[in-house]
Write an enzyme that holds these catalytic residues in place. Structure first.
Site, PDB file in Angstrom:
ATOM      1  CB  SER A 155      -0.927  -0.001   1.219  1.00  0.00           C
ATOM      2  OG  SER A 155      -0.177  -0.206   2.400  1.00  0.00           O
ATOM      3  CB  THR A 185      -3.912  -2.796   7.572  1.00  0.00           C
ATOM      4  OG1 THR A 185      -3.777  -1.399   7.295  1.00  0.00           O
ATOM      5  CG2 THR A 185      -2.616  -3.307   8.175  1.00  0.00           C
ATOM      6  CB  SER A 193      16.138  -4.973   8.330  1.00  0.00           C
ATOM      7  OG  SER A 193      16.818  -3.838   8.841  1.00  0.00           O
ATOM      8  CE1 TYR A 252      11.880  -3.617  11.222  1.00  0.00           C
ATOM      9  CE2 TYR A 252      14.263  -3.366  11.397  1.00  0.00           C
ATOM     10  CZ  TYR A 252      13.110  -3.356  10.636  1.00  0.00           C
ATOM     11  OH  TYR A 252      13.189  -3.100   9.286  1.00  0.00           O
ATOM     12  CE  LYS A 257      12.107  -6.526   8.933  1.00  0.00           C
ATOM     13  NZ  LYS A 257      11.153  -6.837   7.862  1.00  0.00           N
TER      14      LYS A 257
HETATM   15  N1  LIG Z   1      12.242   1.942   5.431  1.00  0.00           N
HETATM   16  C1  LIG Z   1      13.345   1.447   5.952  1.00  0.00           C
HETATM   17  O1  LIG Z   1      14.260   2.183   6.366  1.00  0.00           O
HETATM   18  C2  LIG Z   1      13.551  -0.036   6.012  1.00  0.00           C
HETATM   19  C3  LIG Z   1      14.839  -0.524   6.268  1.00  0.00           C
HETATM   20  C4  LIG Z   1      15.043  -1.890   6.325  1.00  0.00           C
HETATM   21  C5  LIG Z   1      13.987  -2.755   6.132  1.00  0.00           C
HETATM   22  N2  LIG Z   1      12.756  -2.262   5.889  1.00  0.00           N
HETATM   23  C6  LIG Z   1      11.669  -3.237   5.716  1.00  0.00           C
HETATM   24  O2  LIG Z   1      11.009  -3.019   4.490  1.00  0.00           O
HETATM   25  C7  LIG Z   1       9.642  -3.374   4.612  1.00  0.00           C
HETATM   26  C8  LIG Z   1       8.786  -2.208   4.178  1.00  0.00           C
HETATM   27  O3  LIG Z   1       9.113  -1.101   5.008  1.00  0.00           O
HETATM   28  P1  LIG Z   1       8.592   0.382   4.706  1.00  0.00           P
HETATM   29  O4  LIG Z   1       9.601   1.297   5.273  1.00  0.00           O
HETATM   30  O5  LIG Z   1       8.182   0.512   3.278  1.00  0.00           O
HETATM   31  O6  LIG Z   1       7.307   0.422   5.658  1.00  0.00           O
HETATM   32  P2  LIG Z   1       6.012   1.374   5.612  1.00  0.00           P
HETATM   33  O7  LIG Z   1       6.190   2.521   4.696  1.00  0.00           O
HETATM   34  O8  LIG Z   1       5.698   1.648   7.052  1.00  0.00           O
HETATM   35  O9  LIG Z   1       4.905   0.381   5.015  1.00  0.00           O
HETATM   36  C9  LIG Z   1       4.617  -0.778   5.706  1.00  0.00           C
HETATM   37  C10 LIG Z   1       3.730  -1.675   4.876  1.00  0.00           C
HETATM   38  O10 LIG Z   1       3.429  -2.841   5.672  1.00  0.00           O
HETATM   39  C11 LIG Z   1       2.036  -2.877   5.907  1.00  0.00           C
HETATM   40  N3  LIG Z   1       1.725  -3.284   7.269  1.00  0.00           N
HETATM   41  C12 LIG Z   1       2.137  -2.700   8.418  1.00  0.00           C
HETATM   42  N4  LIG Z   1       1.576  -3.315   9.474  1.00  0.00           N
HETATM   43  C13 LIG Z   1       0.814  -4.305   8.972  1.00  0.00           C
HETATM   44  C14 LIG Z   1      -0.048  -5.274   9.542  1.00  0.00           C
HETATM   45  N5  LIG Z   1      -0.238  -5.366  10.877  1.00  0.00           N
HETATM   46  N6  LIG Z   1      -0.707  -6.120   8.725  1.00  0.00           N
HETATM   47  C15 LIG Z   1      -0.560  -6.026   7.400  1.00  0.00           C
HETATM   48  N7  LIG Z   1       0.224  -5.133   6.787  1.00  0.00           N
HETATM   49  C16 LIG Z   1       0.900  -4.279   7.569  1.00  0.00           C
HETATM   50  C17 LIG Z   1       1.509  -1.464   5.674  1.00  0.00           C
HETATM   51  O11 LIG Z   1       0.143  -1.518   5.340  1.00  0.00           O
HETATM   52  P3  LIG Z   1      -0.843  -0.229   5.690  1.00  0.00           P
HETATM   53  O12 LIG Z   1      -0.507   0.838   4.700  1.00  0.00           O
HETATM   54  O13 LIG Z   1      -2.212  -0.777   5.503  1.00  0.00           O
HETATM   55  O14 LIG Z   1      -0.524   0.153   7.098  1.00  0.00           O
HETATM   56  C18 LIG Z   1       2.402  -1.010   4.533  1.00  0.00           C
HETATM   57  O15 LIG Z   1       1.939  -1.497   3.309  1.00  0.00           O
HETATM   58  C19 LIG Z   1       9.430  -3.770   6.075  1.00  0.00           C
HETATM   59  O16 LIG Z   1       9.488  -5.165   6.203  1.00  0.00           O
HETATM   60  C20 LIG Z   1      10.592  -3.112   6.772  1.00  0.00           C
HETATM   61  O17 LIG Z   1      10.953  -3.772   7.971  1.00  0.00           O
HETATM   62  C21 LIG Z   1      12.505  -0.934   5.828  1.00  0.00           C
END
Ligand SMILES: NC(=O)c1ccc[n+]([C@@H]2O[C@H](COP(=O)([O-])OP(=O)(O)OC[C@H]3O[C@@H](n4cnc5c(N)ncnc54)[C@H](OP(=O)(O)O)[C@@H]3O)[C@@H](O)[C@H]2O)c1
Length: 245
Positions: free
Chosen positions: A24, A48, A137, A151, A155
């Site tokens: 999303s 969600t 991560s 977290y 990971k």
């Molecule tokens: N951004 C970073 O710096 C970073 C670094 C390392 C790893 N990551 C990993 O990359 C992935 C994406 O991260 P992001 O930064 O893009 O996160 P984000 O912008 O916060 O987006 C999170 C996504 O996960 C969904 N989500 C969250 N809680 C959920 C739940 N309880 N049930 C179902 N879906 C859920 C959200 O859906 P809704 O929109 O409906 O809430 C959204 O689509 C994650 O696994 C994160 O750990 C991110």
């Protein structure tokens, strides 16, 4: 011989269906866009409240998500991208530390494991190969802040699970990869930097900037399509050399 889903995508024999969780917004949205641009690929999105809507903090949600995705796909999913995840601070002295631990494990690791399990069983039942790409991560290797034990542990678990799947089912054409992004700019830059410690975080990144969601998506697209089967079990770092293994 097992059918390689990515080969079908490349050679135009039928559609390749890819389920992307957490599509999303953020990295997941970039992944869905990058994959959706490929010819012959249909992306099933999730959030969600969008796409196939399921809250993965609920233990029975992965099974419902998989069943709904299979139905939308007409009975065949070729690639699973586990991207949905949460990064919620949980200080050691918080009253709800244990609940936070359980919630992060449920969303980040257990739900992904359930989906991987269902995907492997699905491919075994169909007698075909498939691909899994798990978004882990940098924290899996480097650890995270004192408020993010859960977290980092989730990971680290994802990386270990990915390697286990890769070793267990490679002979059946079922391939598994993990991607370990470092800081990746999602949402508003100011909010993002503030939530991750402000300008100081940039000093720790030799490249001089955080990654973009599109960079992570490019790696995921490669793993879903052109990555050779012998790469199975590989973990790709995307962190501007802020943590070089
Ligand atoms: N951004 C970073 O710096 C970073 C670094 C390392 C790893 N990551 C990993 O990359 C992935 C994406 O991260 P992001 O930064 O893009 O996160 P984000 O912008 O916060 O987006 C999170 C996504 O996960 C969904 N989500 C969250 N809680 C959920 C739940 N309880 N049930 C179902 N879906 C859920 C959200 O859906 P809704 O929109 O409906 O809430 C959204 O689509 C994650 O696994 C994160 O750990 C991110």
């Amino acid at each position: 011989m097992p059918v390689d889903a990515s080969a079908r995508a490349r050679h135009g024999r039928g559609m390749t269906t890819i389920l992307v969780t957490g599509s999303s917004r953020g990295i997941g949205a970039a992944i869905a866009t990058a994959l959706g641009e490929l010819p012959g690929v249909r992306v099933l999105g999730h959030g969600t409240r969008s796409g196939i809507a399921e809250d993965l903090s609920q233990p029975d949600a992965p099974a419902r998500l998989w069943a709904a995705a299979l139905q939308q796909a007409g009975g065949a999913i070729d690639i699973l991208v586990n991207n949905a995840g949460i990064f919620e601070a949980s200080p050691l002295d918080a009253d709800d530390w244990s609940e936070s631990w359980a919630r992060t494990m449920q969303v980040n690791l257990t739900a992904s494991a359930e989906l991987c399990r269902l995907a492997v069983l699905h491919w075994q039942e169909r007698g075909v190969g498939g691909r899994i790409v798990n978004i882990a991560s940098r924290a899996a290797y480097r650890g995270d802040s004192p408020s993010h034990w859960h977290y980092a542990a989730s990971k680290g678990g994802m990386v270990a699970m990915t390697k286990t799947i890769a070793r267990g089912y490679a002979a059946q054409g079922i391939l598994a990869f993990a991607v370990c992004p470092g800081f990746t700019m999602t949402g508003m830059a100011d909010d993002y930097l503030a939530s991750r410690g402000g300008d100081k975080l940039l000093a720790d990144i030799p490249l001089g900037r955080v990654a973009s969601p599109e960079e992570v998506a490019a790696a995921v697209r490669f793993l879903c399509t052109d990555a050779p089967p012998s790469m199975t079990g590989a973990v790709l770092d995307i962190n501007g050399a802020s943590y070089v293994r």
